[in-house]
Structures are given as structure tokens and as C-alpha cells.
Design a protein around this motif. Structure first.
Motif, mmCIF file in Angstrom:
data_model
loop_
_atom_site.group_PDB
_atom_site.id
_atom_site.type_symbol
_atom_site.label_atom_id
_atom_site.label_comp_id
_atom_site.label_asym_id
_atom_site.label_seq_id
_atom_site.Cartn_x
_atom_site.Cartn_y
_atom_site.Cartn_z
ATOM 1 N N ILE A 104 0.863 -1.178 0.000
ATOM 2 C CA ILE A 104 0.000 0.000 0.000
ATOM 3 C C ILE A 104 0.896 1.223 0.000
ATOM 4 C CG2 ILE A 104 -1.734 1.310 1.268
ATOM 5 C CD1 ILE A 104 -2.759 -1.341 2.393
ATOM 6 N N GLN A 105 0.674 2.087 -0.968
ATOM 7 C CA GLN A 105 1.462 3.309 -1.090
ATOM 8 C C GLN A 105 0.528 4.494 -0.870
ATOM 9 O OE1 GLN A 105 3.591 3.772 -4.801
ATOM 10 N NE2 GLN A 105 3.572 5.980 -4.588
ATOM 11 N N VAL A 106 0.845 5.332 0.079
ATOM 12 C CA VAL A 106 0.045 6.521 0.372
ATOM 13 C C VAL A 106 0.813 7.741 -0.106
ATOM 14 C CG1 VAL A 106 -1.056 7.908 2.174
ATOM 15 C CG2 VAL A 106 -1.014 5.410 2.379
ATOM 16 N N THR A 107 0.132 8.572 -0.896
ATOM 17 C CA THR A 107 0.720 9.805 -1.399
ATOM 18 C C THR A 107 -0.145 10.973 -0.938
ATOM 19 O OG1 THR A 107 1.473 8.623 -3.365
ATOM 20 C CG2 THR A 107 1.502 11.024 -3.472
ATOM 21 N N MET B 6 -8.440 5.818 -3.893
ATOM 22 C CA MET B 6 -7.467 4.734 -4.069
ATOM 23 C C MET B 6 -7.707 4.032 -5.382
ATOM 24 S SD MET B 6 -8.487 1.593 -1.549
ATOM 25 C CE MET B 6 -8.987 2.519 -0.135
ATOM 26 N N ARG B 7 -6.659 3.392 -5.839
ATOM 27 C CA ARG B 7 -6.746 2.582 -7.064
ATOM 28 C C ARG B 7 -5.797 1.407 -6.934
ATOM 29 N NH1 ARG B 7 -2.771 3.852 -11.116
ATOM 30 N NH2 ARG B 7 -1.347 5.429 -10.328
ATOM 31 N N VAL C 128 -3.126 -0.828 -8.955
ATOM 32 C CA VAL C 128 -2.275 -0.801 -10.138
ATOM 33 C C VAL C 128 -2.080 -2.225 -10.659
ATOM 34 C CG1 VAL C 128 -1.149 1.390 -9.573
ATOM 35 C CG2 VAL C 128 -0.171 -0.750 -8.735
ATOM 36 N N ASP D 238 -0.783 -3.728 -6.329
ATOM 37 C CA ASP D 238 -0.550 -2.805 -5.219
ATOM 38 C C ASP D 238 -1.679 -1.780 -5.131
ATOM 39 O OD1 ASP D 238 1.794 -4.105 -4.714
ATOM 40 O OD2 ASP D 238 3.116 -2.493 -5.400
ATOM 41 N N VAL D 239 -1.856 -1.236 -3.940
ATOM 42 C CA VAL D 239 -2.887 -0.229 -3.695
ATOM 43 C C VAL D 239 -2.206 1.133 -3.603
ATOM 44 C CG1 VAL D 239 -4.701 0.528 -2.108
ATOM 45 C CG2 VAL D 239 -4.258 -1.917 -2.403
ATOM 46 N N HIS D 240 -2.678 2.087 -4.397
ATOM 47 C CA HIS D 240 -2.172 3.455 -4.339
ATOM 48 C C HIS D 240 -3.279 4.335 -3.779
ATOM 49 C CE1 HIS D 240 1.314 3.118 -7.440
ATOM 50 N NE2 HIS D 240 1.355 2.178 -6.527
ATOM 51 N N VAL D 241 -2.994 4.968 -2.646
ATOM 52 C CA VAL D 241 -3.952 5.836 -1.972
ATOM 53 C C VAL D 241 -3.486 7.277 -2.105
ATOM 54 C CG1 VAL D 241 -5.054 6.387 0.234
ATOM 55 C CG2 VAL D 241 -4.498 4.013 -0.312
ATOM 56 N N SER D 242 -4.406 8.165 -2.506
ATOM 57 C CA SER D 242 -4.130 9.601 -2.544
ATOM 58 C C SER D 242 -4.896 10.238 -1.404
ATOM 59 C CB SER D 242 -4.579 10.208 -3.873
ATOM 60 O OG SER D 242 -3.809 9.694 -4.929
#
Length: 183
Positions: A3-6, A15-16, A18, A22-26
Motif C-alpha cells: 500500500i502506497q500513500v501519497t 485509491m486505485r 495498479v 498494489d494499492v495506491h492511496v491519494s
């Protein structure tokens, strides 16, 4: 699962998933980490379902592109021979009709795009995987790339050129996208 948080200038959490799962959270700048973690926890079911769907699409994508074997030198040579026999007459015909001349047409096994035009050096690259498409869809790709020699961007002039030189381009694009849009 990573999980990557930006943190960025946004008004809400999103979130999406990829391609690799992996989970990308804005998150909005300044939002407390606990709130972000709670958001992720609340959406665990969605994450699991989306990851499963992503995995299935990747599996379908791999199966589609594996229909054209390119593992050995002999397979690659055979594909290149078929590709040239299919594409080169199309390039000749449409280049003459459009009064354009690419400097070179070359072929690569690209899966991210069917074709590519470098307007600076006037070269055109066609994916080897167009062999998996119907012939008229391949022709659409050839005309599309040749039109870029006249108009680099996808603006109204470009679409007018496509209408002129390959009137069925919208239909061909739909059919072509159907091959890969499900994954």
C-alpha cells in the motif's frame, strides 16, 4: 500486497489498484495518518475484489498476447515475415495516397501500443502483435500512424485526415479496443 500513500493537493481520499496488485492511496495534504488507515480498513472488501479483478485481467492479457509465440528466433523470424507481408503493402498504398513517406517502418513486440510514429525522424513502429487483429484493423493502425506524419496530435485536423483516408476508423478502433479493453 503493498500500500502506497501519497499526500497531494486533493480534497478527498481515493485509491486505485495498479497492474501488479498494489494499492495506491491519494490523501489530502495534512490529513492524519489514522484517518487514512481507517479509510483503507473500511475498503478492504473493495480492495480484495479489485485486486482479484486486476489479476484476472492480467491473466487474460497474457493469454491474448501469448497467442503469438515469439519465444524462439524461428518464431520471431516467422512473425516478422508475416508482418512485413501484411503491413508493407498497406504502407505503400496509403503513403502514396496521402503523399507522405516514412523514413523507416520497423516492428517490435510492444504490448502497450499497436503503433507509434516519431514525427521528428518520420519513423513508424508497428507492434508485432497486430498479427492477432483482423486485417482491416491493422490497416486502421497503419493509416493512423501515417496520418501523424501530417498531423502530430490527435486534434480535429487529425480526425478529419482519418475520416478522409480511412472512413471506418472509429469502427476499427472499437473492434481493436475490444481485443484488449477487457483486460
Amino acid at each position: 500486497m503493498a500500500i502506497q500513500v501519497t499526500y497531494r493537493r486533493t480534497s478527498r481520499l481515493s485509491m486505485r489498484i495498479v497492474k501488479n496488485g498494489d494499492v495506491h492511496v491519494s490523501a489530502p495534504i495534512g490529513m492524519p495518518r489514522e484517518k487514512v488507515i481507517a479509510f483503507i480498513e473500511e475498503n478492504k472488501n473493495w480492495i480484495n475484489e479489485a485486486r482479484k479483478n486486476t489479476y484476472e485481467r492480467q491473466k487474460q492479457r497474457t493469454a491474448f498476447f501469448n497467442k503469438l509465440p515469439l519465444a524462439t528466433r524461428a518464431q520471431t523470424d516467422e512473425a516478422l515475415k508475416r508482418l512485413k507481408a501484411l503491413v508493407e503493402p498497406m504502407v505503400e498504398k496509403h503513403a502514396r495516397e496521402m503523399s507522405v513517406q516514412p523514413s523507416i517502418v520497423y516492428y517490435k513486440p510492444t504490448i502497450s501500443r499497436w503503433g507509434q510514429c516519431n514525427v521528428k525522424d518520420r519513423s513508424i513502429c508497428i507492434s508485432a502483435y497486430v498479427l492477432l487483429l483482423p486485417e482491416w484493423c491493422v490497416e486502421h493502425i497503419v493509416v493512423h500512424e501515417l496520418c501523424h506524419l501530417l498531423e502530430p496530435s490527435h486534434n480535429a485536423r487529425f480526425h478529419a485526415l482519418m475520416d478522409k483516408y480511412f472512413p471506418r476508423w472509429r469502427e476499427a478502433r472499437k473492434v481493436t479496443r475490444r481485443f484488449t479493453s477487457s483486460f
